[in-house]
Design an enzyme around this catalytic site. Structure first.
Site, PDB file in Angstrom:
ATOM      1  CB  CYS A   1      29.630   5.069  40.072  1.00  0.00           C
ATOM      2  SG  CYS A   1      28.228   6.172  40.327  1.00  0.00           S
TER       3      CYS A   1
ATOM      4  CB  CYS B   1       5.737  12.087  42.519  1.00  0.00           C
ATOM      5  SG  CYS B   1       7.388  11.801  41.864  1.00  0.00           S
TER       6      CYS B   1
ATOM      7  CG  HIS C   1      19.492   1.175  43.611  1.00  0.00           C
ATOM      8  ND1 HIS C   1      19.269   1.280  42.257  1.00  0.00           N
ATOM      9  CD2 HIS C   1      18.627   0.224  44.065  1.00  0.00           C
ATOM     10  CE1 HIS C   1      18.311   0.432  41.902  1.00  0.00           C
ATOM     11  NE2 HIS C   1      17.908  -0.226  42.970  1.00  0.00           N
TER      12      HIS C   1
ATOM     13  NE  ARG D   1      28.699   4.495  45.079  1.00  0.00           N
ATOM     14  CZ  ARG D   1      28.243   3.565  44.205  1.00  0.00           C
ATOM     15  NH1 ARG D   1      27.653   3.919  43.086  1.00  0.00           N
ATOM     16  NH2 ARG D   1      28.409   2.283  44.467  1.00  0.00           N
TER      17      ARG D   1
ATOM     18  CG  ASP E   1      30.254   2.504  47.514  1.00  0.00           C
ATOM     19  OD1 ASP E   1      29.448   3.460  47.522  1.00  0.00           O
ATOM     20  OD2 ASP E   1      30.378   1.723  46.555  1.00  0.00           O
TER      21      ASP E   1
ATOM     22  CG  HIS F   1      13.679   4.081  40.133  1.00  0.00           C
ATOM     23  ND1 HIS F   1      14.072   3.260  41.175  1.00  0.00           N
ATOM     24  CD2 HIS F   1      14.710   4.123  39.260  1.00  0.00           C
ATOM     25  CE1 HIS F   1      15.305   2.828  40.931  1.00  0.00           C
ATOM     26  NE2 HIS F   1      15.714   3.329  39.771  1.00  0.00           N
TER      27      HIS F   1
ATOM     28  CB  CYS G   1       6.557  15.818  41.880  1.00  0.00           C
ATOM     29  SG  CYS G   1       7.698  15.434  43.213  1.00  0.00           S
TER      30      CYS G   1
ATOM     31  CB  CYS H   1      24.165   5.599  42.836  1.00  0.00           C
ATOM     32  SG  CYS H   1      24.670   5.277  41.172  1.00  0.00           S
TER      33      CYS H   1
HETATM   34 ZN   LIG Z   1       8.832  13.397  42.814  1.00  0.00          ZN
END
Ligand SMILES: [Zn+2]
Length: 180
Positions: free
Chosen positions: A103, A137, A143, A155, A147, A140, A88, A157
């Site tokens: 990572c 929106c 996370h 962090r 650390d 996902h 979005c 990530c």
């Molecule tokens: Zn969004």
């Protein structure tokens, strides 16, 4: 005596009217606040998202998937700018808070603002993690772990595919700051 009663009656009526007026005003304010919050959100059906996003974007943003480590476009990206939501366009992170965490995914120690993301407990994969989604929106993003480097020790990530990069937006803000 009749006169007093009349005055009392008048006062009582006036009081009641004034009272109901206040309640009405309060209700109106609450309703318009709700409408404003709704306007800020991007609400689309999963079908609409499917049409708009690529298959991989849909898998990560809408189905909470994870891109393969060390494959994302922004993992080693170092330009100055603002990272926005790939779904979005909501501003999420600035290049100043990006750091190399090794990572496999782009990592940031702080979001643009607390209101730009939502944190939710995620107990999938048999571990307790904090999932990050876009506040606008619901897409996902990734996370957050504790650390990270100072000043936050966090962090964030984030999947590259959940992000878009805006170089010009950053330049515009800097120009605005110089003017002020
Ligand atoms: Zn969004």
């Amino acid at each position: 005596m009749k006169k007093y009663l009349l005055i009392l009656l008048c006062l009582a009526t006036f009081g009641l009217t004034a009272c109901s007026q206040v309640t009405n005003d309060q209700q109106t304010t609450e309703v318009s606040k709700e409408v404003n919050e709704m306007e800020d959100k991007v609400v689309k059906t999963e079908e609409e998202w499917k049409e708009e996003l690529t298959d991989e974007e849909f898998r990560v943003l809408r189905l909470k998937g994870t891109e393969m480590a060390f494959t994302g476009e922004f993992e080693k990206h170092k330009e100055d700018g603002i990272y926005v939501c790939g779904g979005c366009g909501n501003k999420l992170f600035t290049s100043e808070t990006k750091y190399d965490s090794h990572c496999g995914w782009p990592s940031f120690f702080e979001p643009v603002s607390e209101n730009s993301i939502v944190e939710t407990e995620d107990n999938t994969l048999g571990k307790r993690r904090i999932e990050i989604t876009c506040a606008k929106c619901g897409g996902h993003l990734g996370h957050v772990f504790n650390d990270g480097p100072q000043p936050t020790g966090l962090r964030y990530c984030i999947n590259s595919i959940s992000l878009d990069f805006d170089k010009e937006e950053k330049a515009k803000e800097e120009a605005k700051e110089k003017k002020e």
